[in-house]
Design a protein around this motif. Structure first.
Motif, PDB file in Angstrom:
ATOM      1  N   THR A 168       0.833  -1.213   0.000  1.00  0.00           N
ATOM      2  CA  THR A 168       0.000   0.000   0.000  1.00  0.00           C
ATOM      3  C   THR A 168       0.863   1.256   0.000  1.00  0.00           C
ATOM      4  O   THR A 168       0.568   2.231  -0.696  1.00  0.00           O
ATOM      5  CB  THR A 168      -0.937  -0.003   1.214  1.00  0.00           C
ATOM      6  N   ALA A 225      -6.774  -1.891  -0.479  1.00  0.00           N
ATOM      7  CA  ALA A 225      -5.497  -1.513   0.126  1.00  0.00           C
ATOM      8  C   ALA A 225      -5.518  -1.840   1.615  1.00  0.00           C
ATOM      9  O   ALA A 225      -6.568  -2.112   2.199  1.00  0.00           O
ATOM     10  CB  ALA A 225      -5.232  -0.018  -0.093  1.00  0.00           C
ATOM     11  N   ASP A 226      -4.362  -1.811   2.229  1.00  0.00           N
ATOM     12  CA  ASP A 226      -4.252  -2.123   3.646  1.00  0.00           C
ATOM     13  C   ASP A 226      -4.987  -1.077   4.488  1.00  0.00           C
ATOM     14  O   ASP A 226      -4.869   0.120   4.275  1.00  0.00           O
ATOM     15  CB  ASP A 226      -2.771  -2.153   4.060  1.00  0.00           C
TER      16      ASP A 226
END
Length: 351
Positions: A168, A225-226
């Protein structure tokens, strides 16, 4: 301060990162399309009371301010070493808060950590189960058509893939993200060099998406995404950063790193705080120290000469003895019990 300094260490948020000098030509990245930086509240796990407090109360030293700015300007990772409790991980949160870099991406390293853990997680089994369920809902002709195609669909892959903290951080954000790689010295022997290669190149590939893109007209996959449920576009399975992230690698000094790894990092060694620094830290966390707090700081410094103690232990002792209502002797006894040595070798039983 030098004209290239953007981090002040004063814990007052500002947009100085927008005035960061252009990168060296060998550290200029051109990933795209540019993504806007996330808001501080976009990742609930990154705004816990502990992390918010550490970011607000961090007490920076002139050396840490200087080397943070060097890492930002050179677009290099910052390797922070020092004894436990000296604020290594807190530094990442303090810099991210002051420079408004958004939620800190955190990767906690263990002896089993691999580079792929930090880049992305892919679950092929869940994809297989989902494919079977989908086939059960199709009629026989549809299943035969799909078998004749004999190729993966990009959408099948992206639904079972999520970027990790490192993956990310390397997305093409138009502002640097903050990435904390905590206790990198606990990794196996290969991880530092594997990590170095990715950070040196500022890019990586996701093989599952690369293969899917070869057989699909849609070259962009929407991937989570994280720390967020908002998908981002990854084109042809390749991710390349735009603004190199602010990367903090922490180490307790449990192992040596390869020379190639060390020379590509800006290195900051945090030392145990002296009396003035401890007083500033206590004031930042618990307001102005009183006479009792000053005595406890003195005792802490005396004990620290005989073994390892962390600043957190002092803060815990100060808080609990301050609210306990005990007499002076009892408070001192309680403080002794709250400040055991971190290593049992310091004395017979570890206390």
């Amino acid at each position: 301060m030098p004209h290239w300094s953007v981090y002040t260490g004063k814990n007052e948020p500002h947009d100085g990162i927008d005035h960061l000098p252009v990168p060296p030509p060998w550290r200029a990245f051109d990933g795209g399309p540019a993504l806007p930086p996330p808001d501080d509240g976009d990742d609930a796990t990154a705004v816990s009371p502990d992390r918010v407090h550490r970011a607000k109360s961090y007490v920076a030293t002139p050396e840490s301010v200087r080397l943070v700015n060097a890492a930002l300007c050179l677009r290099r990772p910052l390797l922070v070493t020092g004894p436990p409790g000296t604020g290594k991980s807190s530094l990442a949160y303090a810099v991210a808060r002051e420079l408004r870099l958004g939620p800190v991406l955190r990767w906690n390293i263990t002896s089993r950590s691999s580079l792929s853990d930090g880049l992305y997680q892919y679950d092929p089994l869940s994809r297989l189960y989902a494919a079977r369920e989908r086939q059960d809902r199709q009629d026989r002709q549809d299943r035969q058509d799909r078998l004749r195609q004999d190729r993966p669909a990009a959408g099948d892959v992206e639904d079972h893939l999520r970027l990790g903290p490192l993956g990310t951080a390397l997305l093409p954000y138009d502002r640097p993200r903050a990435l904390l790689v905590d206790e990198v010295d606990k990794s196996d022997l290969d991880l530092p060099n594997d990590l170095l290669n990715v950070l040196e190149e500022g890019q990586y590939e996701i093989p599952e998406l690369v293969r899917a893109a070869r057989h699909s007209d849609d070259t962009a996959a929407e991937v989570l995404a994280d720390g967020t449920d908002t998908p981002v576009a990854v084109r042809r399975g390749r991710v390349r950063c735009r603004a190199f992230p602010f990367v903090v690698l922490t180490s307790n000094g449990e192992r040596e790193f390869p020379p190639a790894f060390l020379r590509r990092c800006v290195r900051l060694k945090l030392r145990r705080p002296d009396r003035d620094q401890l007083t500033d830290i206590v004031r930042a966390h618990l307001d102005t120290p009183d006479a009792a707090a000053d005595r406890l700081i003195t005792r802490f410094l005396e004990r620290a000469n005989g073994g390892e103690l962390a600043t957190d232990q002092l803060l815990n002792a100060l808080y609990l003895t301050g609210v306990s209502g005990l007499d002076a002797e009892s408070r001192d006894d309680l403080a002794e019990q709250l400040m055991p040595y971190l290593s049992a070798t310091a004395d017979g039983d570890g206390f």
